[in-house]
Design a protein around this motif. Sequence first.
Motif, short mmCIF file in Angstrom:
data_model
loop_
_atom_site.label_atom_id
_atom_site.label_comp_id
_atom_site.label_asym_id
_atom_site.label_seq_id
_atom_site.Cartn_x
_atom_site.Cartn_y
_atom_site.Cartn_z
N GLY A 121 0.90 -1.34 -0.10
CA GLY A 121 0.21 0.33 -0.12
C GLY A 121 0.86 1.15 -0.33
N MET A 122 2.05 1.46 0.63
CA MET A 122 2.89 2.08 0.33
C MET A 122 4.15 2.00 -0.04
SD MET A 122 3.29 3.54 4.17
CE MET A 122 3.88 5.16 4.38
N GLY A 123 4.98 1.13 -0.66
CA GLY A 123 6.24 0.83 -1.36
C GLY A 123 7.02 0.79 -0.43
N GLN A 124 8.37 1.44 -0.81
CA GLN A 124 10.29 1.09 -0.62
C GLN A 124 9.51 2.76 -0.14
OE1 GLN A 124 12.64 -0.02 -2.43
NE2 GLN A 124 14.47 -0.56 -0.52
N LEU A 125 9.91 2.83 1.21
CA LEU A 125 9.68 3.84 2.06
C LEU A 125 11.76 4.33 2.36
CD1 LEU A 125 6.89 4.19 4.43
CD2 LEU A 125 7.29 4.72 1.60
N PHE A 126 12.21 5.83 1.67
CA PHE A 126 13.40 6.60 2.19
C PHE A 126 12.63 7.66 2.25
CE2 PHE A 126 14.13 3.34 -0.94
CZ PHE A 126 15.54 3.22 -0.91
N VAL A 127 13.60 8.12 3.57
CA VAL A 127 13.57 9.10 4.06
C VAL A 127 15.13 9.72 4.99
CG1 VAL A 127 13.24 8.60 6.76
CG2 VAL A 127 12.34 10.59 6.06
N ASP A 128 14.78 10.96 4.96
CA ASP A 128 15.91 11.91 5.42
C ASP A 128 15.60 12.47 6.90
OD1 ASP A 128 18.33 13.79 6.44
OD2 ASP A 128 17.46 15.36 4.65
N PRO A 129 16.53 11.24 7.61
CA PRO A 129 16.35 11.66 8.72
C PRO A 129 15.57 12.74 9.86
CG PRO A 129 18.20 9.27 8.39
CD PRO A 129 17.92 10.68 7.64
N ALA A 130 16.67 13.44 9.35
CA ALA A 130 16.23 14.58 9.41
C ALA A 130 15.37 15.66 9.41
CB ALA A 130 17.76 16.24 9.15
N SER A 131 14.18 15.17 8.72
CA SER A 131 13.18 15.84 8.29
C SER A 131 12.25 14.46 8.90
CB SER A 131 13.28 15.10 7.19
OG SER A 131 12.79 14.11 6.46
N LEU A 132 12.11 14.01 10.10
CA LEU A 132 11.44 13.36 10.75
C LEU A 132 10.53 13.97 11.93
CD1 LEU A 132 13.12 9.42 11.74
CD2 LEU A 132 11.51 10.24 9.31
N PRO A 133 9.69 13.60 12.33
CA PRO A 133 8.94 13.13 11.93
C PRO A 133 7.72 14.05 10.65
CG PRO A 133 7.53 14.43 13.60
CD PRO A 133 8.69 14.63 12.90
N ALA A 134 7.59 14.73 10.20
CA ALA A 134 6.90 14.95 8.65
C ALA A 134 7.58 14.11 7.52
CB ALA A 134 7.00 16.13 9.02
N GLY A 135 8.43 14.00 7.21
CA GLY A 135 9.02 13.77 5.76
C GLY A 135 9.76 14.82 5.04
N PRO A 136 9.45 14.73 3.90
CA PRO A 136 8.88 13.68 2.95
C PRO A 136 9.50 12.35 3.39
CG PRO A 136 10.45 15.12 1.94
CD PRO A 136 10.68 15.28 3.07
N PHE A 137 8.73 10.95 2.71
CA PHE A 137 9.01 10.14 2.73
C PHE A 137 8.64 9.78 1.17
CE2 PHE A 137 7.85 10.50 6.80
CZ PHE A 137 9.08 8.89 8.14
N LEU A 138 9.84 8.85 0.78
CA LEU A 138 9.79 8.91 -0.76
C LEU A 138 9.09 7.40 -1.27
CD1 LEU A 138 12.71 11.24 -2.26
CD2 LEU A 138 10.60 11.62 -1.99
N ALA A 139 8.56 6.95 -1.62
CA ALA A 139 7.96 5.75 -1.59
C ALA A 139 8.08 5.47 -3.65
CB ALA A 139 6.41 5.80 -1.74
N TYR A 140 8.13 4.44 -3.29
CA TYR A 140 8.84 3.44 -4.49
C TYR A 140 8.29 1.65 -5.43
CZ TYR A 140 12.24 7.03 -4.78
OH TYR A 140 13.09 7.87 -4.73
N ASP A 141 8.27 1.90 -5.86
CA ASP A 141 7.43 -0.24 -6.09
C ASP A 141 8.42 -0.79 -6.56
OD1 ASP A 141 9.02 0.35 -8.97
OD2 ASP A 141 6.95 0.93 -10.12
N HIS A 142 7.84 -1.96 -6.67
CA HIS A 142 9.36 -3.28 -6.75
C HIS A 142 9.77 -2.90 -7.87
CE1 HIS A 142 6.77 -5.38 -4.12
NE2 HIS A 142 5.89 -5.09 -4.51
N ASP A 143 10.13 -2.52 -8.52
CA ASP A 143 10.41 -2.12 -9.76
C ASP A 143 11.68 -0.52 -9.70
OD1 ASP A 143 9.93 -4.10 -11.23
OD2 ASP A 143 8.11 -2.52 -12.50
N GLY A 144 11.28 -0.19 -8.07
CA GLY A 144 12.46 1.07 -7.93
C GLY A 144 11.60 2.61 -8.29
#
Length: 140
Positions: free
Chosen positions: A51-74
């Motif tokens: 429902g979300m995918g593979q997530l990436f985040v800059d730890p300094a931006s937590l908790p809000a993000g942005p989180f980048l979400a990728y499908d199975h093909d990247g």
Amino acid sequence: MKLVSAALSLVLSSALPALAHDIPVDVAKSPPAGAFKAVSSLVKLPDFLPGMGQLFVDPASLPAGPFLAYDHDGNLVSTIYMLPIKDLNPDKSFDDLAAPGGNVDHVSVYYNAGHPGVEEPHAHVVLWHVAKADEARVAK
């Protein structure tokens, strides 16, 4: 709930004008460039969240993000913000949110009670970079 809706409207109205461009090359494919880290390397979560995918985040931006979400093909499918419910009030704003994902096809907003990495109740604001029908790319 009117306050939450008003706050999210403010967030989106300030973020969407910055999204009127194509997806930048440095985030179009997984893994993204820069300070972004796989969420699964930071907290106990699977590499791919249905429902979300593979997530990436800059730890300094937590908790809000942005989180980048990728499908199975990247391929980037969405940019997700996780806004703490306690911060959706007249005393707090989320100004100048980065919008690294480019064009937005549609937006989803929903409540989450908390999970590893963002334990407190929050709202997911999902800026989809793909058509509604293509959300299935992260369904399983």
